[in-house]
Design an enzyme around this catalytic site. Structure first.
Site, PDB file in Angstrom:
ATOM      1  N   SER A   1      54.564  36.708  37.449  1.00 46.26           N
ATOM      2  CA  SER A   1      54.022  36.404  38.777  1.00 46.26           C
ATOM      3  C   SER A   1      54.942  35.568  39.642  1.00 46.26           C
ATOM      4  CB  SER A   1      52.671  35.699  38.631  1.00 46.26           C
ATOM      5  OG  SER A   1      52.801  34.555  37.815  1.00 46.26           O
TER       6      SER A   1
ATOM      7  N   HIS B   1      49.962  42.030  38.125  1.00 50.39           N
ATOM      8  CA  HIS B   1      50.782  42.298  39.312  1.00 50.39           C
ATOM      9  C   HIS B   1      51.367  43.710  39.320  1.00 50.39           C
ATOM     10  CE1 HIS B   1      50.670  38.233  40.952  1.00 50.39           C
ATOM     11  NE2 HIS B   1      50.593  37.857  39.685  1.00 50.39           N
TER      12      HIS B   1
ATOM     13  N   LYS C   1      44.283  41.728  43.264  1.00 47.32           N
ATOM     14  CA  LYS C   1      45.617  41.726  43.873  1.00 47.32           C
ATOM     15  C   LYS C   1      45.802  43.053  44.611  1.00 47.32           C
ATOM     16  CE  LYS C   1      47.031  38.470  40.323  1.00 47.32           C
ATOM     17  NZ  LYS C   1      46.628  37.250  41.028  1.00 47.32           N
TER      18      LYS C   1
HETATM   19  C1  LIG Z   1      49.822  37.362  35.705  1.00 49.82           C
HETATM   20  C2  LIG Z   1      48.448  36.978  36.137  1.00 49.82           C
HETATM   21  N1  LIG Z   1      47.426  37.158  35.297  1.00 49.82           N
HETATM   22  C3  LIG Z   1      46.174  36.831  35.629  1.00 49.82           C
HETATM   23  C4  LIG Z   1      45.886  36.290  36.865  1.00 49.82           C
HETATM   24  C5  LIG Z   1      44.483  35.926  37.185  1.00 49.82           C
HETATM   25  O1  LIG Z   1      43.891  36.897  37.967  1.00 49.82           O
HETATM   26  P1  LIG Z   1      42.710  36.518  38.959  1.00 49.82           P
HETATM   27  O2  LIG Z   1      43.323  35.916  40.170  1.00 49.82           O
HETATM   28  O3  LIG Z   1      42.023  37.824  39.211  1.00 49.82           O
HETATM   29  O4  LIG Z   1      41.834  35.553  38.242  1.00 49.82           O
HETATM   30  C6  LIG Z   1      46.923  36.095  37.787  1.00 49.82           C
HETATM   31  C7  LIG Z   1      46.727  35.577  39.164  1.00 49.82           C
HETATM   32  O5  LIG Z   1      46.047  34.804  39.566  1.00 49.82           O
HETATM   33  C8  LIG Z   1      48.230  36.438  37.410  1.00 49.82           C
HETATM   34  O6  LIG Z   1      49.257  36.221  38.255  1.00 49.82           O
END
Ligand SMILES: Cc1ncc(COP(=O)(O)O)c(C=O)c1O
Length: 404
Positions: free
Chosen positions: A181, A209, A240
């Site tokens: 990320s 992502h 996302k």
């Molecule tokens: C790699 C990754 N996994 C999981 C999440 C969590 O997802 P969410 O925002 O839907 O809780 C995020 C971002 O917030 C992320 O960047």
């Protein structure tokens, strides 16, 4: 309120180290241009990669969903919060990911907690890429498993760890983000899947992502690299590229059954609203039928990477090398003050691009994280490159810019 002293002391310490964060309230819907206060700014700060967060069809599906299902789910999934909308979305997601089953959650964060705690526990070992998302670290703590980490994308080091933790009663689970990320790098999936198969270890992917962005049908990096074997669970988000809220895991029917029965982050929380499921189904349909959105997004990302390199910015393209284009482009700056200074200077020029500092990234690796959407234009990119070049000259350390 009687605040104990440590609250102020902790905040003062964060401020002194340039690590204090604050919220910025936007005054408009997600999109390439957003309102901050009274100003409209060009933003490179969201994960709304395909522009679906404000898409009329997705919004209409959410509205129709509210009309049919109301707003709140009223209970957890196992009590009475599960609806036909959840079941239909899960069937769509399983088809999208070519798995037997899928389960949705209120957030991607909770999905990771659920998957890791279902697959590993006390006495088990979780082998993680060091650059994995915070939710995966938290998941290992919640699972009570032993955490061991390898340097980002280093499959050989991962193999050594799997080997070292072979034997005994415990299971081994390797977990990796597929698109990281904070730098947009992609994991060496064929190698990781292969070594997990050979080592008899489970493999769980976080495709947060990559979902909707990579692969011929947008199913993620595993699809992009044609890795079909050896994956125990694949996590994605609805929040996302799919432009909404929620997370999901795609896996075998059995693995999903285990999560329903054993994973506390699935069991002990109120279900995602059914209307959010309807919106996600509409978004998924757009992902399926409009591949040009992800093509455009990745074309823009390639173009911006080239332009920023030409302008002399450090995009951390080596070590490990960036092999697959993604819409996340880091501009490495080093210390938090420099990152904040550049973000503030950009904001002064009407561009909103967040500074990312420790602990989100390692010390000395503070950066601007540029993220693109298919709705950006070539002119938007040129404006960013020009503003960055000027801001680099003007930037002075300060702590009031927008940040992670
Ligand atoms: C790699 C990754 N996994 C999981 C999440 C969590 O997802 P969410 O925002 O839907 O809780 C995020 C971002 O917030 C992320 O960047």
């Amino acid at each position: 309120m009687a605040d104990p002293d440590f609250i102020r002391e902790t905040l003062d310490d964060l401020k002194a180290r340039g690590l204090h964060r604050r919220l910025v309230a936007l005054g408009s819907a997600a999109g390439p241009h957003v309102k901050v206060g009274r100003r409209s700014v060009l933003q490179f700060a969201s994960n709304n990669y395909l522009g679906l967060a404000n898409d009329p069809r997705v919004k209409q599906a959410a509205r129709a969903g509210i009309d049919r299902w109301g707003w709140g789910a009223g209970a957890s999934r196992l009590v009475s919060g599960h609806t036909e909308a959840h079941a239909a979305l899960e069937a769509d997601l399983a088809a999208f990911k070519h798995t037997e089953a899928a389960l949705v959650f209120p957030t991607g964060y909770m999905t990771n907690l659920a998957v890791v705690t279902a697959l590993a526990g006390l006495g088990d070992t979780v082998v993680m890429d060091r650059a994995n998302h915070a939710s995966l670290y938290d998941a290992v703590v919640l699972a009570g498993a032993t955490l061991v980490r390898y340097p980002q994308c280093d499959a050989e080091a991962a193999a050594r760890l799997l080997d070292k933790h072979r034997g005994g009663e415990g299971r081994r689970l390797l977990v990796t983000d597929t698109v990281f990320s904070m730098d947009g790098r992609t994991a060496p999936l064929p190698e990781l899947a292969d070594l997990c198969r050979r080592a008899g270890a489970m493999l769980a992917l976080d495709e947060a992502h990559a979902t909707g962005v990579l692969g011929p049908t947008g199913a993620g990096l595993a699809e992009e690299l044609a890795v079909t074997e050896g994956i125990t669970a694949s996590v994605g988000t609805l929040s996302k590229a799919l432009g909404g809220i929620g997370g999901f895991v795609a896996a075998s029917r059995q693995a999903c059954d285990l999560i329903v029965n054993r994973a506390r982050p699935f069991i002990y929380t109120t279900a995602l609203p059914a209307a959010a499921c309807e919106a996600a189904r509409a978004a998924l349909q757009i992902v399926r039928t409009e591949p040009e959105r992800r093509r455009r997004l990745l074309d823009l990302a390639n173009r911006l990477r080239t332009r920023l390199q030409e302008a002399g910015f450090d995009l951390a393209l080596e070590d490990p090398p960036v092999s697959t284009s993604t819409p996340i482009i880091p501009i490495i700056l080093g210390d938090p003050e420099t990152a904040l200074g550049l973000a503030a200077a950009l904001l002064g020029k009407g561009i909103f691009c967040p500074a990312i500092r420790p602990p989100t990234v390692p010390p000395g690796a503070s950066r601007l994280r540029v993220s693109l959407t298919a709705e950006h234009t070539e002119e938007d990119l040129e404006r960013l490159v020009a503003a960055l070049a000027t801001a680099r000259k003007e930037a002075a350390p300060q702590s009031q810019a927008h940040s992670d």
